[in-house]
Write a protein that holds these residues in place. Structure first.
Motif, PDB file in Angstrom:
ATOM      1  N   TYR A  56       1.127  -0.800   0.149  1.00 38.19           N
ATOM      2  CA  TYR A  56       0.147   0.136  -0.049  1.00 38.19           C
ATOM      3  C   TYR A  56       0.666   0.974  -0.102  1.00 38.19           C
ATOM      4  O   TYR A  56       0.139   2.207   0.949  1.00 38.19           O
ATOM      5  N   VAL A  59      -0.883   5.075  -1.020  1.00 35.44           N
ATOM      6  CA  VAL A  59      -2.408   4.534  -1.506  1.00 35.44           C
ATOM      7  C   VAL A  59      -2.298   5.873  -0.804  1.00 35.44           C
ATOM      8  O   VAL A  59      -2.325   6.921  -0.088  1.00 35.44           O
ATOM      9  N   LEU A  60      -3.940   6.340  -2.184  1.00 35.62           N
ATOM     10  CA  LEU A  60      -4.660   7.119  -1.734  1.00 35.62           C
ATOM     11  C   LEU A  60      -3.717   8.855  -1.836  1.00 35.62           C
ATOM     12  O   LEU A  60      -4.403   9.930  -1.391  1.00 35.62           O
ATOM     13  N   LYS A  74       2.760  -5.423  -2.311  1.00 38.28           N
ATOM     14  CA  LYS A  74       1.559  -5.502  -2.590  1.00 38.28           C
ATOM     15  C   LYS A  74       0.546  -4.121  -3.004  1.00 38.28           C
ATOM     16  O   LYS A  74       0.987  -2.973  -1.966  1.00 38.28           O
ATOM     17  N   TYR A  75      -0.172  -3.890  -3.889  1.00 38.08           N
ATOM     18  CA  TYR A  75      -0.476  -2.830  -3.769  1.00 38.08           C
ATOM     19  C   TYR A  75      -0.759  -0.892  -3.768  1.00 38.08           C
ATOM     20  O   TYR A  75      -0.625  -0.491  -3.592  1.00 38.08           O
ATOM     21  N   ASP A  78      -2.480   2.201  -4.851  1.00 38.73           N
ATOM     22  CA  ASP A  78      -3.840   1.853  -4.744  1.00 38.73           C
ATOM     23  C   ASP A  78      -4.763   3.467  -4.600  1.00 38.73           C
ATOM     24  O   ASP A  78      -4.230   3.939  -3.611  1.00 38.73           O
ATOM     25  N   ASN A  79      -5.185   3.187  -5.092  1.00 37.41           N
ATOM     26  CA  ASN A  79      -6.619   4.707  -5.113  1.00 37.41           C
ATOM     27  C   ASN A  79      -6.052   5.564  -5.262  1.00 37.41           C
ATOM     28  O   ASN A  79      -6.334   6.724  -4.444  1.00 37.41           O
ATOM     29  N   THR A  81      -4.994   9.626  -6.438  1.00 33.33           N
ATOM     30  CA  THR A  81      -5.705  10.268  -7.872  1.00 33.33           C
ATOM     31  C   THR A  81      -4.816  11.512  -8.502  1.00 33.33           C
ATOM     32  O   THR A  81      -5.403  12.082  -8.695  1.00 33.33           O
ATOM     33  N   GLN A  97      -4.576  -0.199  -8.738  1.00 33.03           N
ATOM     34  CA  GLN A  97      -5.600  -0.485  -8.655  1.00 33.03           C
ATOM     35  C   GLN A  97      -6.482   1.054  -7.905  1.00 33.03           C
ATOM     36  O   GLN A  97      -5.643   1.657  -6.857  1.00 33.03           O
ATOM     37  N   TYR A  98      -7.584   0.594  -9.088  1.00 27.43           N
ATOM     38  CA  TYR A  98      -9.086   1.905  -7.905  1.00 27.43           C
ATOM     39  C   TYR A  98      -8.151   2.935  -8.787  1.00 27.43           C
ATOM     40  O   TYR A  98      -8.694   4.188  -7.906  1.00 27.43           O
TER      41      TYR A  98
ATOM     42  N   TRP B 226     -16.826   3.716   2.184  1.00 27.48           N
ATOM     43  CA  TRP B 226     -15.086   2.805   1.322  1.00 27.48           C
ATOM     44  C   TRP B 226     -15.547   1.555   1.293  1.00 27.48           C
ATOM     45  O   TRP B 226     -15.514   0.013   1.296  1.00 27.48           O
ATOM     46  N   GLY B 229     -16.119  -1.352  -4.926  1.00 23.12           N
ATOM     47  CA  GLY B 229     -15.895  -0.593  -6.917  1.00 23.12           C
ATOM     48  C   GLY B 229     -15.349   0.861  -6.226  1.00 23.12           C
ATOM     49  O   GLY B 229     -15.028   1.354  -6.945  1.00 23.12           O
ATOM     50  N   ARG B 230     -14.994   1.801  -5.012  1.00 21.41           N
ATOM     51  CA  ARG B 230     -14.759   2.705  -4.690  1.00 21.41           C
ATOM     52  C   ARG B 230     -14.602   4.039  -5.456  1.00 21.41           C
ATOM     53  O   ARG B 230     -13.646   4.352  -6.083  1.00 21.41           O
ATOM     54  N   VAL B 233     -13.825   8.049  -5.092  1.00 22.17           N
ATOM     55  CA  VAL B 233     -13.316   7.837  -3.225  1.00 22.17           C
ATOM     56  C   VAL B 233     -11.155   8.098  -3.849  1.00 22.17           C
ATOM     57  O   VAL B 233     -10.982   8.453  -4.943  1.00 22.17           O
ATOM     58  N   SER B 234     -11.017   9.822  -2.451  1.00 22.18           N
ATOM     59  CA  SER B 234     -10.521   9.944  -2.285  1.00 22.18           C
ATOM     60  C   SER B 234      -9.613  10.355  -1.423  1.00 22.18           C
ATOM     61  O   SER B 234     -10.497   9.721  -0.592  1.00 22.18           O
ATOM     62  N   ALA B 235      -9.053  11.035  -1.230  1.00 23.25           N
ATOM     63  CA  ALA B 235      -7.957  11.517   0.479  1.00 23.25           C
ATOM     64  C   ALA B 235      -8.983  12.579   0.509  1.00 23.25           C
ATOM     65  O   ALA B 235     -10.080  12.210   1.612  1.00 23.25           O
ATOM     66  N   TYR B 288     -10.169  -6.308  -4.679  1.00 30.58           N
ATOM     67  CA  TYR B 288      -8.815  -6.585  -5.411  1.00 30.58           C
ATOM     68  C   TYR B 288      -7.846  -6.606  -4.102  1.00 30.58           C
ATOM     69  O   TYR B 288      -6.573  -6.694  -4.364  1.00 30.58           O
ATOM     70  N   ASP B 289      -8.033  -5.319  -3.838  1.00 33.23           N
ATOM     71  CA  ASP B 289      -6.497  -4.816  -3.207  1.00 33.23           C
ATOM     72  C   ASP B 289      -6.430  -5.364  -1.618  1.00 33.23           C
ATOM     73  O   ASP B 289      -6.627  -4.503  -0.494  1.00 33.23           O
ATOM     74  N   GLN B 291      -6.013  -9.496  -0.333  1.00 31.41           N
ATOM     75  CA  GLN B 291      -5.623 -10.538  -0.034  1.00 31.41           C
ATOM     76  C   GLN B 291      -5.929 -11.297   1.512  1.00 31.41           C
ATOM     77  O   GLN B 291      -6.222 -13.256   1.350  1.00 31.41           O
ATOM     78  N   PHE B 302      -3.883   2.217   7.143  1.00 32.96           N
ATOM     79  CA  PHE B 302      -3.632   3.368   6.895  1.00 32.96           C
ATOM     80  C   PHE B 302      -4.532   4.500   6.350  1.00 32.96           C
ATOM     81  O   PHE B 302      -4.995   5.896   6.261  1.00 32.96           O
TER      82      PHE B 302
END
Lengths: 216, 531
Positions: A56, A59-60, A74-75, A78-79, A81, A97-98, B226, B229-230, B233-235, B288-289, B291, B302
């Motif tokens: 991660y 992330v974000l 991993k990841y 992630d997400n 923007t 991803q995302y 959250w 499909g997100r 979604v952002s910070a 997906y993120d 496992q 996070f």
């Protein structure tokens, strides 16, 4: 230059130290492989992770530039923007991803399910990408200089997938289109911007067969 | 079991305007979400083109200007023709003709185990004396994230609006839920479709974007979801609410993710979700993120980190293996856990999943509570019961079984005007609740519907207060299973509640939860495996 040693620190301590250091200087972080979610949700800053990063990473991310000198877990990104995440080694399962925006670059290989549900980011993989990459991608660009695994771009909905190498198998709802001058110009821009040596004319372009493949 | 074919439609031609003056009225044709009625273009005459499509919502009856329509249930069919009822036959014909399976909006119908066969035990001489509802106070507030968050969520009443997305619901319905939350001090929820900007200020009670004018007291909260499909979604998104809900599943379609069909993905919905207009937005069935359970812990870490440890983290579960699933949420670091039962609603789902998949709500709560007790966090990590909860009586029973709060999704839609026509997915909701069409949306006034929602919440809170105080308590957190009895064997078996008349749990429950679960737990809050 600001340096943070993440050894024996938890995510809270490291990210607090990181946020406190973001005053224009590049922040270097070492011993951060055990931190999962490093540099989460940043809007600005230049960060270099010396060595490996954990899961991660970034992330974000919404504007920071994050570079990892070795491998990411991993990841990664992630997400995301906005902003840029660069992995100089390999990235493991599920990179970028995302994402809605920003640029993700991995010089080496990217793991399975990377680029899944991309909604607008640019994802560039210098090496090979694993299975199920770009699953259910809704927008953005995925550029692969090497090969792809099975079920590539499965249920692609929108956006563009460019690949120089081969894929093991192509996913549902995909079709191959000739690469256009516009595509070549776009790829050239990316390659120039990120110092990538490749000839855009060698890339194949995969797009969605239908925007609405699930229900009539 | 499909709902079609279960109702008889009759039109009194003596009263019907169209029968007297063809072409002059076709209200039933316009309002029926299922095409029971049709209009002959040449003659202007209304006719019934498909009796079996009627689902008994009676919207046509309500709109008919001359009260000419009668809709009567055809229940005897379920005795005389079962299992080959009209509904079953129509469903097979539909599949044979189209090659498609049925989709459905709203939720489960028909008989499933529910709260109705549980009764409330009042206080008399042998127990603590009843409290006086009219002259004494009853504590009903609920705090989420007290020990973990800089800004815990302090619900004034033990209710939430469960997640319902913009896209599944209209903008006006989302605004009404936010206003209803603000008027009552409870929490609204974005659902997984991104943040409708108005939700952010309306749910806190402000009528303007800059949050300068507090229109509605006491002001409520907004939970941002959250999910898999997100969407949108952002910070910034995760920092725009008062709590983050990690969606694992939901009662109507556990294990399936979300379904928003392209017909409802308008320009504005597409903008909020950050996807192309008109495309189906099908959330994945899993993250997906994520496992491993470790990944889930890191995700909670996070999320807390990216929100500067200000807001609580909630989880939402579908009805699967309540004990183990709740335990996993506790391990991941949840501040609150919603568990949605079998009859939980949705905007769109495959018919067979809504009808036939999941554990009933009453059977989800006891194992969930046991998991919280085994981890020593019951009443600390809050449990929110969802899934077909209709009123104060259902709510009280859920609270006495050990939940800290309850959520009203389907009931909230009904409070806004819904008549339960099971066609939320078609986008033609005549009340403007689940439609994105401007002409339908214009029928729903957000402030009026928000006021109806607030009225519903206030009335329901009073009902819970009545029941809490007549059973000898002055705060809802003191309620327990001793305040309830099961009225039949099935309910006693599903819940472990004492059976009325027998005055103890069924023998198989005598050893507590472990005696029926076989998981080694002793049912008294002690568990060698748990920390």
């Amino acid at each position: 230059m600001v340096s943070i040693n993440a050894k024996k620190k938890d995510i809270k301590a490291v990210n607090e130290a990181l946020k406190a250091s973001l005053n224009g200087d590049t922040v270097h972080i070492v011993n951060a492989k055990h931190i999962h979610g490093l540099a989460a949700g940043l809007k600005e800053g230049e960060i270099v992770v010396q060595g490996d990063a954990g899961d991660y990473l970034g992330v974000l991310n919404n504007g920071a530039t994050i570079r990892v000198t070795e491998n990411a877990g991993k990841y990664a990104a992630d997400n995301m923007t906005g902003g840029t995440v660069i992995i100089e080694g390999n990235s493991a399962y599920g990179a970028a991803q995302y994402c809605y925006g920003g640029v993700f670059i991995v010089n080496g290989d990217a793991g399975d399910f990377s680029g899944t549900m991309n909604k607008g980011a640019t994802v560039i993989v210098g090496g090979n990408i694993g299975d199920e990459a770009a699953t259910y991608m809704l927008n953005g660009d995925l550029i692969v200089l090497g090969d792809a695994g099975n079920n590539f771009a499965n249920y692609l909905i929108n956006g563009n997938v460019y690949i120089a190498g081969q894929w093991k198998s192509l996913g549902h709802n995909t079709t191959i289109e000739p690469i256009t001058d516009e595509d070549i110009a776009k790829l050239l821009d990316y390659f120039e911007a990120y110092g990538i040596e490749a000839d855009p004319a060698n890339f194949k372009k995969i797009v969605a067969a239908s925007e609405k493949p699930f229900y009539k | 079991m499909s709902v079609v074919g279960a109702f008889c439609v009759s039109v009194n031609k003596e009263a019907c305007l169209n029968a007297k003056m063809p072409g002059k009225c076709a209200t039933c044709v316009e309002v029926c979400p299922h095409g029971v009625y049709a209009l002959d273009d040449a003659s202007g005459e209304m006719f019934i083109q498909n009796y079996n499509a009627c689902v008994g919502c009676r919207i046509c009856v309500e709109f008919c200007p001359t009260n000419a329509i009668r809709i009567n249930p055809a229940e005897p069919e379920y005795i005389s023709r079962y299992p080959w009822t009209f509904g079953v036959i129509e469903e097979i014909h539909y599949k044979a003709q189209t090659g498609d399976y049925l989709l459905r909006g709203f939720g489960t119908h028909g008989q499933t185990p529910n709260f109705d066969m549980i009764t409330v035990v009042p206080s008399q001489i042998a127990s603590d004396a009843p409290r006086d509802k009219y002259r004494e106070e009853c504590e009903m507030d609920v705090v989420i994230g007290e020990d973990t968050s800089e800004k815990p969520m302090h619900l004034k009443l033990p209710f939430v609006w469960p997640a319902m997305s913009f896209g599944a619901l209209s903008k006006e319905a989302k605004m009404a839920l936010a206003i209803g939350a603000a008027m009552t001090g409870i929490a609204a929820n974005t659902g997984e479709g991104g943040l409708l900007p108005e939700e952010a200020w309306l749910s806190r009670g402000y009528s303007d974007e800059n949050s300068t004018h507090k229109e509605w007291e006491p002001g409520g909260y907004l939970i941002v979801q959250w999910s898999t499909g997100r969407w949108g979604v952002s910070a910034d998104y995760i920092n725009s609410g008062d709590g983050i809900e990690v969606k694992i599943g939901q009662g109507a379609k556990p294990g399936m993710g979300g379904h928003l069909l392209g017909a409802k993905v308008t320009k504005e919905v597409a903008q909020v979700r950050g996807i192309p207009e008109g495309t189906d937005a099908l959330s994945p069935c899993r993250y997906y993120d994520v496992q491993t359970p470790e990944d889930m812990k890191h995700m909670v870490d996070f999320l807390r980190n990216a929100t500067d440890y200000k807001y609580p983290i909630l989880f939402k579960l579908g009805p699967s293996r309540p004990y183990a699933d709740v335990a996993a949420c506790i391990e991941a670091g949840a501040d609150a856990i919603s568990i949605d039962g079998l009859v939980g609603g949705t905007g769109c789902s495959p018919d067979l999943v809504t009808q036939g998949v999941g554990i009933p709500t009453i059977a989800c709560i006891p194992p969930a509570v046991q998991a919280l007790k085994d981890y020593g966090v019951h009443r600390k990590v809050k449990l929110i019961a969802l899934g077909g909860i209709r009123n104060g009586l259902d709510s009280f029973k859920a609270l006495a079984m050990g939940a800290d709060a309850v959520g009203f999704g389907s009931a909230a839609e009904v409070a806004m005007g819904c008549r339960v026509c099971y066609a939320c997915h078609k986008g033609n909701c005549p009340y403007g609740i689940t439609s994105q069409k401007p002409e339908m949306r214009a029928r729903l006034d957000p402030v009026e519907a928000g006021t109806r929602l607030a009225n519903f919440i206030h009335a329901t809170a009073e009902e819970i207060k009545i029941l809490t105080m007549l059973s000898g308590h002055s705060r809802i957190s003191d309620l327990s299973t001793e305040d309830l009895r099961a009225m039949d064997m099935n309910t006693a078996a599903l819940t472990g509640l004492k059976l009325a008349g027998y005055e103890r749990p069924l023998p198989m429950w005598e050893g507590g939860y472990s005696s029926i679960s076989g998981n080694g737990r002793d049912g008294n809050g002690k568990n060698e495996a748990a920390p």
